[in-house]
Motif scaffolding. Sequence first.
Motif, PDB file in Angstrom:
ATOM      1  N   LYS A  53       0.852  -1.199  -0.090  1.00  0.00           N
ATOM      2  CA  LYS A  53       0.028  -0.021  -0.235  1.00  0.00           C
ATOM      3  C   LYS A  53       0.966   1.226  -0.075  1.00  0.00           C
ATOM      4  CE  LYS A  53      -3.829   2.688   0.940  1.00  0.00           C
ATOM      5  NZ  LYS A  53      -4.502   2.432   2.269  1.00  0.00           N
ATOM      6  N   HIS A  94      -3.774   7.855  -1.881  1.00  0.00           N
ATOM      7  CA  HIS A  94      -2.950   6.511  -1.749  1.00  0.00           C
ATOM      8  C   HIS A  94      -3.193   5.544  -2.896  1.00  0.00           C
ATOM      9  CE1 HIS A  94      -7.132   4.912  -1.210  1.00  0.00           C
ATOM     10  NE2 HIS A  94      -7.442   6.009  -0.792  1.00  0.00           N
ATOM     11  N   ASP A  96      -2.587   0.998  -4.069  1.00  0.00           N
ATOM     12  CA  ASP A  96      -1.898  -0.236  -3.667  1.00  0.00           C
ATOM     13  C   ASP A  96      -1.562  -1.034  -4.895  1.00  0.00           C
ATOM     14  OD1 ASP A  96      -4.713  -2.287  -4.000  1.00  0.00           O
ATOM     15  OD2 ASP A  96      -5.166  -0.504  -3.266  1.00  0.00           O
ATOM     16  N   ASP A 365      -7.458   6.224   7.414  1.00  0.00           N
ATOM     17  CA  ASP A 365      -7.154   5.214   6.174  1.00  0.00           C
ATOM     18  C   ASP A 365      -6.060   4.224   6.669  1.00  0.00           C
ATOM     19  OD1 ASP A 365      -6.940   4.077   3.434  1.00  0.00           O
ATOM     20  OD2 ASP A 365      -5.234   5.667   2.881  1.00  0.00           O
ATOM     21  N   SER A 367      -4.160  -0.057   6.063  1.00  0.00           N
ATOM     22  CA  SER A 367      -3.788  -1.074   5.313  1.00  0.00           C
ATOM     23  C   SER A 367      -3.701  -2.269   6.523  1.00  0.00           C
ATOM     24  CB  SER A 367      -2.791  -0.870   4.416  1.00  0.00           C
ATOM     25  OG  SER A 367      -1.595  -0.263   5.168  1.00  0.00           O
ATOM     26  N   GLN A 736      -7.252  -1.136   1.881  1.00  0.00           N
ATOM     27  CA  GLN A 736      -8.104  -0.205   1.752  1.00  0.00           C
ATOM     28  C   GLN A 736      -9.403  -0.145   2.926  1.00  0.00           C
ATOM     29  OE1 GLN A 736      -9.660   0.270  -2.058  1.00  0.00           O
ATOM     30  NE2 GLN A 736      -7.944   0.125  -3.087  1.00  0.00           N
ATOM     31  N   GLN A 738     -11.106   1.302   5.722  1.00  0.00           N
ATOM     32  CA  GLN A 738     -11.408   2.619   6.244  1.00  0.00           C
ATOM     33  C   GLN A 738     -12.418   2.582   7.627  1.00  0.00           C
ATOM     34  OE1 GLN A 738     -10.470   5.515   4.510  1.00  0.00           O
ATOM     35  NE2 GLN A 738      -9.764   4.165   2.980  1.00  0.00           N
TER      36      GLN A 738
END
Length: 781
Positions: A53, A94, A96, A365, A367, A736, A738
Motif C-alpha cells: 500500500k 493512496h 496499492d 485510511d 492497510s 483499503q 477505512q
Amino acid sequence: MAVVPLGRLLAQGAATAQLASQLDAYRAKNFQEKIFVHTDKEFYLAGEICWFKVYMVDAGLHRPLDLSKVAYLEWLDKDNRPVLQAKIGLRDGHGDGSMYLPLTLHSGHYKLRAYSSWMRNSGVDGFFEKALTVVNARKSAEAPGAPVALQYNVQFFPEGGNLVEGLSSTVAFKIADQYGQPAECTGVITEDDQDTVARFQTLRFGLGSLVLTPRPGHRYRSTVRLADGTAISTLLPTAFKEGTVMHVSDEGEDRLRVDVQSTTASMDIYLLADTRQSVKWAGTTAIKDGKASFEVDRNKLGEGISHLTVFDFRRQPVCERLVFRSPSHPLQFDVKADQATYGTRKKINLTVNSTGDGNSPTPADCSVAVFRVDSLQTETTGHIYEYLWLGSDLKGKIESPKYYFDHPEDRQAMDNLLLTHGWRRFRWEDVQSQKPPAFQYPLEFNGAIISGRVVDARTGNPAVQNIMGYLSVPGIRTQFTAAMCDEGGRIHFEMKDFYGGPEVVALTNPEDSGYRIEINNPFAEKYSETPLPRFEFPRADTGLLMDKSVAIQVLNRYGGARLKRFTLLPGVDTSLFYYKADHSYLLDDYTRFTTMEEVLREYVVLIMVQRRQGHFHLPVLDLSETNFFQTDPLILLDGVPVFNIDSLMVLDPLKIRKLETVQHRYFMGGVNFPGILNWTTYKGDLGGYILDPRATVVDYEGLQLEREFYAPTYATDEQAASHLPDFRNVLYWAPQLQTNGEGRGALSFYSSDLPGKYVVVVEGLAADGKAGSGIASFEVQ
C-alpha cells in the motif's frame, strides 16, 4: 541575549522577517511530497507475491495529498540494478498493488524504493527506501561466494557544520561497515599524531560524540579500536582559520540554548528555526567578544525535526543543525481478534479502533496485513509513524528508529542521530536567489506523463523548433495523445488512466520527416548511498525453507488462476479520448466488402472518398458547419495515427471490427484535428499495417492493474472438508480498510492449514496527518 539599540533591533527584525518571507515564498513554489509503503511482510520466497500500500502525503503537514497520480516502485539489488519495476495509480493520496517475485531472483536483500515524478526534482535522498529479503529455495545449492572482509568507515560531523581553529565544538561520529551495520568502539583523538587530546566511545547504534578545540596549524587524527582489537585511523575534517560554530543544549524541559562562537569579535547574527520549511521562530542578537547566545522556546517549534540556522550580518547561512520535538497524541490503533487461538480453516474476526487526541475516535485510511511469523519471517520493523516523523527527514539508514520514540529521555542518543544524519530538502542559495524554479520532472496531476525528446534524425541533436509529436498505445482500447515539443526538444505526453499496455508508439508527422522521438526512461537512474545489509543464506533453517517452498508451490498450483486475475480499479475512466463518437459502425452488421474503399463508399456516411493526384483523401463533414473540411481528419488504426491514407486503403477490411467517426473539429492541448476516423481491428494488432520506419516503438508498461488477493472461504462444512490443501502464510491483506466516524473498522477471513503464530499489522493515516500503527497476534493450532 545581548542588548542592542532600538533602531538596530528593528533592522535586525526586518532581516529575520525577510529571511522568513523568502523561505515562505520558496515553500509556496516548491511544494514537496513524501511516500510511505506498507508491505504485507519483509521476508519472501521467490515465487511469492509482495502486496503493498502506498501512502502519499504533503511533506510539511503529512496530510494525504491528492496531487501526483502515479507512484514508481522498484526493487534494487545490492548493485542498485532494478530487478522489478511498477507504476501504481494514486487516488486521494493512496494506492496499492502487488509484485510477483520471479524464480529468476537470486537470494539476497533487496531495496524497495518508491517515489513520484515530482519527487525526483528534489533528489533521491527524499525517496522512500526499505530493505526486504528474498530467498530462492530452488537455488539453495548455489555455491556461496567467498567471504568478504568487513571494512569499517568512521565519519566525523562537527556540530553546526565546520571546525574552526581556537573554537570549541561538539563533534559527532558514526562507525559502520560497508553494509551499513553499526559497530561499538572506543577511540582517541591525537594532535599531530602525538598528544592525545580527547577520548571517546560509542553510545548507541555506532554513534557517539566528543568535544574538540582545534589549535591553529595542527592536524587531528582519530584512532578507533573495535571489540576485536582492530584499529582504524581517520583524519578529522580540517579546521578553518576563521568562521563560526554553534552548540545547542537543553535549558530545562521547554527551552533550548543556542551558543554561537565566532572568530569575528562583533557582528549582528540571526537565528531561524523552521520545521519542514515553515518558520516557527526567529531571533536576532549581536556577537560580543566572539560570543553570543539565543534561547528558543521548544514548544514554539513544530513537531518532529526542525532546522536551526545561524546567519551572519550578510544574511548568509554559516551554521546549521537539527533538533527534534516529540509529536504529541499520535494516531493509535487498538487491534483485537475475537479469540486468542483458532483451529485450521476457522473464521477469524478482527476489529480495528482508531483514536487521536484525547483518545477521541478518529477515522483513518488503513492497510492491514496478517501473516505467520517464524525464525525467518519476524514482525515488521518499519512503521509509518517513525518514518514520517523521523526517517523521512534524515539521510541514510536509521538503526532501530522505534528506540528514539520509546526512549524520549535519551536525548543524547537523539542528538547523535541528528548530528550524523542531517539533511535538508532545500538549499538556502535557492531560497535567497528568488529565481523561478526550474523543474526537470513534471507533476503527474492527471495521470501518467510519458516524457521524451524530439531529435534531428540526421544529427541526433534536440529539435530547436516546435515539432508536433503523437503517442499511441496499440490495442483494442484506443489510447492516443498529441503534444508539441519545446525549443529544447523536450516533449511530454499526458496519458490519463493509462493501464496495461506492453508498448507505446511515438512518431512525428511526415511533414517533419527529419525528426524522430526518443522516449525517456520513466524510472529514476540515480541512487542513494544507503547500503543493503550483508546477506547470509539461512542454511540452519533449510527444513523450514523447504516447507515454505512446498507451500508456495501448492498455493500457486491450486490458487494460481485467481492470483493471475487482474482488473481495472473501480472508477477508472475507460472511455475513449474523444469520449463519444458521432457515428459508429460495427462492420459485421453490414455486408462485408473486400476493399476498404467499398466499405467507405457503401455504408459509411458523411465522409467523402476522393483521389487527388493519385492519392486517397477522406475529408469528413463538419456537423457544426454543415460543410466538408478541406483537409484530412486524424486517422487512427488501433490507436496509431495513419498519415499515408493509401496504406490504409490496401488493408483487408475483414480484419477490421469497428469504425468510429468524429464529425467536428477536435481540440487536444495545443493541436486540433478536422475530425477523427478511428479504426479498430479484432486483435488490436494493426491488422497487417506496416508502421512508418521513423516510428519509435518502446516496451512501456502503463499503470498496474489490480490483482485479486487469494483468500478462500470455509463458511460451510463442505468447504471446510475440501481436500484442496491451503498453505497460505499470509492469511489476509486489506489495503483499503477505512475506520468510520466512530473510529471503528472490522474484517473477517479464514485461517489456513498452517499452524503457528500469526501477527496482525495495521498502518494508518488520518486526514489531519496523524499517523500510527497497531499490532496484535493470535495462534492457529
